[in-house]
Motif scaffolding. Structure first.
Motif, mmCIF file in Angstrom:
data_model
loop_
_atom_site.group_PDB
_atom_site.id
_atom_site.type_symbol
_atom_site.label_atom_id
_atom_site.label_comp_id
_atom_site.label_asym_id
_atom_site.label_seq_id
_atom_site.Cartn_x
_atom_site.Cartn_y
_atom_site.Cartn_z
ATOM 1 N N ARG A 13 39.782 43.742 36.367
ATOM 2 C CA ARG A 13 38.696 43.338 35.486
ATOM 3 C C ARG A 13 37.589 42.649 36.269
ATOM 4 O O ARG A 13 37.835 41.947 37.260
ATOM 5 C CB ARG A 13 39.208 42.351 34.434
ATOM 6 C CG ARG A 13 40.057 42.983 33.360
ATOM 7 C CD ARG A 13 39.268 43.916 32.451
ATOM 8 N NE ARG A 13 38.169 43.248 31.794
ATOM 9 C CZ ARG A 13 38.264 42.635 30.605
ATOM 10 N NH1 ARG A 13 39.423 42.632 29.965
ATOM 11 N NH2 ARG A 13 37.220 42.045 30.073
ATOM 12 N N LEU A 14 36.361 42.829 35.782
ATOM 13 C CA LEU A 14 35.241 42.042 36.289
ATOM 14 C C LEU A 14 35.403 40.601 35.817
ATOM 15 O O LEU A 14 36.082 40.337 34.823
ATOM 16 C CB LEU A 14 33.910 42.603 35.768
ATOM 17 C CG LEU A 14 33.406 43.905 36.382
ATOM 18 C CD1 LEU A 14 32.118 44.339 35.686
ATOM 19 C CD2 LEU A 14 33.168 43.774 37.883
ATOM 20 N N PRO A 15 34.765 39.643 36.498
ATOM 21 C CA PRO A 15 34.925 38.238 36.134
ATOM 22 C C PRO A 15 34.020 37.807 34.995
ATOM 23 O O PRO A 15 33.653 36.629 34.899
ATOM 24 C CB PRO A 15 34.553 37.518 37.435
ATOM 25 C CG PRO A 15 33.539 38.401 38.063
ATOM 26 C CD PRO A 15 33.965 39.807 37.734
ATOM 27 N N VAL A 16 33.628 38.743 34.127
ATOM 28 C CA VAL A 16 32.784 38.412 32.979
ATOM 29 C C VAL A 16 33.321 39.110 31.740
ATOM 30 O O VAL A 16 33.986 40.149 31.824
ATOM 31 C CB VAL A 16 31.312 38.834 33.196
ATOM 32 C CG1 VAL A 16 30.676 38.041 34.321
ATOM 33 C CG2 VAL A 16 31.198 40.332 33.466
ATOM 34 N N CYS A 49 30.451 41.039 46.594
ATOM 35 C CA CYS A 49 30.479 42.000 45.500
ATOM 36 C C CYS A 49 31.861 41.993 44.853
ATOM 37 O O CYS A 49 32.881 41.914 45.544
ATOM 38 C CB CYS A 49 30.157 43.396 46.048
ATOM 39 S SG CYS A 49 30.274 44.729 44.824
ATOM 40 N N TRP A 50 31.898 42.069 43.516
ATOM 41 C CA TRP A 50 33.152 42.153 42.764
ATOM 42 C C TRP A 50 33.182 43.498 42.063
ATOM 43 O O TRP A 50 32.306 43.817 41.258
ATOM 44 C CB TRP A 50 33.229 41.019 41.746
ATOM 45 C CG TRP A 50 34.555 40.884 41.041
ATOM 46 C CD1 TRP A 50 35.225 41.845 40.362
ATOM 47 C CD2 TRP A 50 35.362 39.700 40.957
ATOM 48 N NE1 TRP A 50 36.408 41.358 39.843
ATOM 49 C CE2 TRP A 50 36.512 40.039 40.193
ATOM 50 C CE3 TRP A 50 35.231 38.396 41.441
ATOM 51 C CZ2 TRP A 50 37.508 39.113 39.902
ATOM 52 C CZ3 TRP A 50 36.227 37.480 41.148
ATOM 53 C CH2 TRP A 50 37.358 37.838 40.392
ATOM 54 N N VAL A 51 34.190 44.310 42.366
ATOM 55 C CA VAL A 51 34.363 45.623 41.755
ATOM 56 C C VAL A 51 35.466 45.525 40.715
ATOM 57 O O VAL A 51 36.569 45.043 41.016
ATOM 58 C CB VAL A 51 34.718 46.685 42.818
ATOM 59 C CG1 VAL A 51 35.001 48.033 42.167
ATOM 60 C CG2 VAL A 51 33.602 46.814 43.843
ATOM 61 N N GLY A 52 35.197 45.981 39.497
ATOM 62 C CA GLY A 52 36.220 45.914 38.457
ATOM 63 C C GLY A 52 35.791 46.605 37.180
ATOM 64 O O GLY A 52 34.634 46.987 37.004
ATOM 65 N N TRP A 53 36.735 46.755 36.282
ATOM 66 C CA TRP A 53 36.493 47.352 34.965
ATOM 67 C C TRP A 53 35.828 46.317 34.076
ATOM 68 O O TRP A 53 36.274 45.159 34.021
ATOM 69 C CB TRP A 53 37.836 47.806 34.390
ATOM 70 C CG TRP A 53 37.771 48.387 33.011
ATOM 71 C CD1 TRP A 53 36.932 49.353 32.571
ATOM 72 C CD2 TRP A 53 38.608 48.033 31.903
ATOM 73 N NE1 TRP A 53 37.188 49.642 31.250
ATOM 74 C CE2 TRP A 53 38.211 48.846 30.814
ATOM 75 C CE3 TRP A 53 39.655 47.131 31.732
ATOM 76 C CZ2 TRP A 53 38.826 48.773 29.561
ATOM 77 C CZ3 TRP A 53 40.268 47.055 30.491
ATOM 78 C CH2 TRP A 53 39.860 47.868 29.423
ATOM 79 N N PRO A 54 34.775 46.675 33.320
ATOM 80 C CA PRO A 54 34.083 45.695 32.479
ATOM 81 C C PRO A 54 34.791 45.392 31.173
ATOM 82 O O PRO A 54 34.327 44.536 30.411
ATOM 83 C CB PRO A 54 32.716 46.356 32.229
ATOM 84 C CG PRO A 54 32.983 47.824 32.319
ATOM 85 C CD PRO A 54 34.060 47.967 33.379
ATOM 86 N N GLY A 55 35.909 46.075 30.876
ATOM 87 C CA GLY A 55 36.654 45.768 29.661
ATOM 88 C C GLY A 55 36.289 46.620 28.474
ATOM 89 O O GLY A 55 36.791 46.387 27.361
#
Length: 489
Positions: A13-16, A49-55
């Motif tokens: 996950r992204l941190p947002v 940079c943070w790579v992740g799924w936005p949810g």
């Protein structure tokens, strides 16, 4: 073609958290959690940079920057990806397998295909944003193939991987039909981090047994040692792979943002108000967990019920607050857990409560950090009784709130935190009598021997204060930077 980011974090996950208004406007708010807290300052300093799924499984946003200058790079997942990769392989296969088969894992070939494809997608996104020779830190069990894929497509990268849940014994892991692929994926990293020495040792033992062609081993993992200020530890165990790379293996126990907790502590007046709203009990007991079958919520409720029944706890002046944060609610085992917990709450209140005065206050909702810290500070006893847990930061947050020596922690011996918080009242969550005994011991000591109770809590508090989340992040990244310096220059 590589990007220009010299430090990249990749997580499921992204941190947002993303909110979409009725008019389609998107707003972004920081996600809670220790990982975000630990890594955000590092990323901001390095403009990483943070790579992740936005949810979301709808249209994902374009890459964007946080106020701190961190580039957030969303990875698009569709509904099938979410169901097969996340709910399926990650949380119905790997999660129960890594938590010692508390429920049976499901080995579904289609889920595995989706897991592999999503990991490939994450790896390619990282490869696009990472600069030549960048440092990449991959997080957790959802992305165990990413290091190996990145090693193939971007051999210039220095790759770290940290597992935030337990790593099982080789005997259990060998059940997994795709065990060799997972191991080889992990061994694409330059440094593998686990919470505990036991998990690191399990992985080392596994690589000796699962695939004979993986490589050789030297050394053993050791404990994180801290004297004075936080220091970078030495990695003393390595696996040499067939392509003649050394993979470091070590334990790095994660912790909490102590400064944040201490900065948000409620006033004594607010603590008194919380207790008053709960009926001013003599003993206030608290549980805070995701509503997950690994957390042992039902067992602690049953233990509480039996203590009330035996009058070892007085229903007229004892209250149990259980916060159960919603989690993976579409998965059958989670539905069953919720049903059993809520049935027990209703029965206990029907037997021992009175009109307008329940003995169990149950909250199936997420609470703000501020509200949680108010409950932690007000609680006399914290119940943390998972059947298996990689660490458990709730226990550490509770302890951080009790710098005055008040309170007591009843903690499962199968939580990773038990290895550091040895002055807690340790119990076996599989043994109802053990939970009852330690809960009763904690309540009795607080009343009959407050000096000993305070000494134990003060020792716990000192441990948590000295071993914070910054130590965890700096220790791992310090080792990873050392590897980077050795191999890239």
């Amino acid at each position: 073609m590589s990007g220009d980011n010299t430090f990249v974090v990749v997580a499921n996950r992204l941190p947002v958290d993303i909110s979409v208004a009725a008019d389609g406007t998107r707003t972004f708010s920081p996600s809670p959690g220790g990982l975000v807290t630990a890594l955000s300052p590092v990323l901001e300093r390095q403009q990483g940079c943070w790579v992740g799924w936005p949810g979301t499984v709808e249209e994902v946003p374009e890459p964007f920057y946080t106020d701190g200058g961190v580039l957030l790079h969303p990875v698009a997942l569709n509904a099938h990806d979410f169901e097969a990769f996340y709910e399926g392989f990650s949380n119905a296969t790997l999660w129960p397998l890594y938590h010692d088969l508390i429920v049976p894992p499901i080995y579904d070939r289609e889920w595995w295909v989706s897991y592999r494809e999503v990991n490939l997608k994450f790896a390619h996104e990282v490869a696009e944003v990472a600069a030549e020779g960048a440092i990449v830190w991959v997080q957790d069990y959802q992305l165990q193939l990413v290091p190996g894929i990145l090693r193939q497509i971007r051999p210039d990268l220095t790759i770290g991987f940290f597992l935030h849940i337990p790593f099982p014994s080789p005997d259990l892991f060998r059940q997994l039909p795709w065990r060799e692929e997972i191991v080889r994926g992990l061994l694409g990293a330059d440094l593998l981090g686990f919470h505990l020495v036991s998990s690191a040792t399990n992985f080392l033992d596994l690589t000796r047994e699962v695939a004979g062609g993986i490589g050789s081993h030297t050394g053993q993992p050791d404990e994180l040692e801290v004297s004075g200020q936080a220091s970078v530890r030495e990695v003393t165990a390595h696996i040499t792979t067939n392509d003649n790379r050394e993979v470091g293996v070590a334990s790095f126990p994660i912790s909490i943002d102590v400064d944040e907790v201490l900065g948000l502590l409620p006033t004594p007046e607010k603590v008194a108000e919380v207790r008053h709203d709960l009926g001013d009990p003599q003993t206030l007991i608290l549980g805070v967990d995701r509503l997950d079958y690994t957390k042992g919520i039902l067992q602690r409720l049953l233990a509480f019920e039996e203590l009330l029944e035996a009058e070892a706890l007085d229903a007229s002046n004892t209250v149990l607050v259980q916060v159960a944060t919603p989690s993976r609610e579409r998965i059958d085992h989670y539905k069953r857990t919720r049903s059993q917990v809520e049935e027990a709450v209703g029965r206990i209140n029907g037997r021992f409560g009175s009109l307008g005065k329940p003995v169990v206050h149950y909250h199936h909702q997420s609470l703000s950090k501020k509200a949680l810290l108010e409950l932690y500070s007000a609680a006399d006893i914290m119940l943390v009784t998972p059947f298996k847990d990689g660490m458990n930061l709730v226990a550490k947050e509770y302890v951080a709130c009790h710098g005055d020596g008040s309170g007591a922690l009843v903690l499962s011996e199968f939580a990773g935190a038990a290895h550091e918080l040895s002055e807690a009242f340790l119990c076996n969550p599989f043994d109802m009598e053990s939970i009852k005994r330690q809960l009763s011991n904690a309540a009795t000591m607080l009343q009959a021997d407050p000096e000993t109770a305070a000494r134990r809590m003060n020792a716990l508090h000192e441990q948590v204060i000295e071993h914070d989340v910054n130590l965890w992040a700096s220790s791992f990244l310090g080792c990873l930077h050392d590897i980077h310096a050795e191999t890239k220059h």
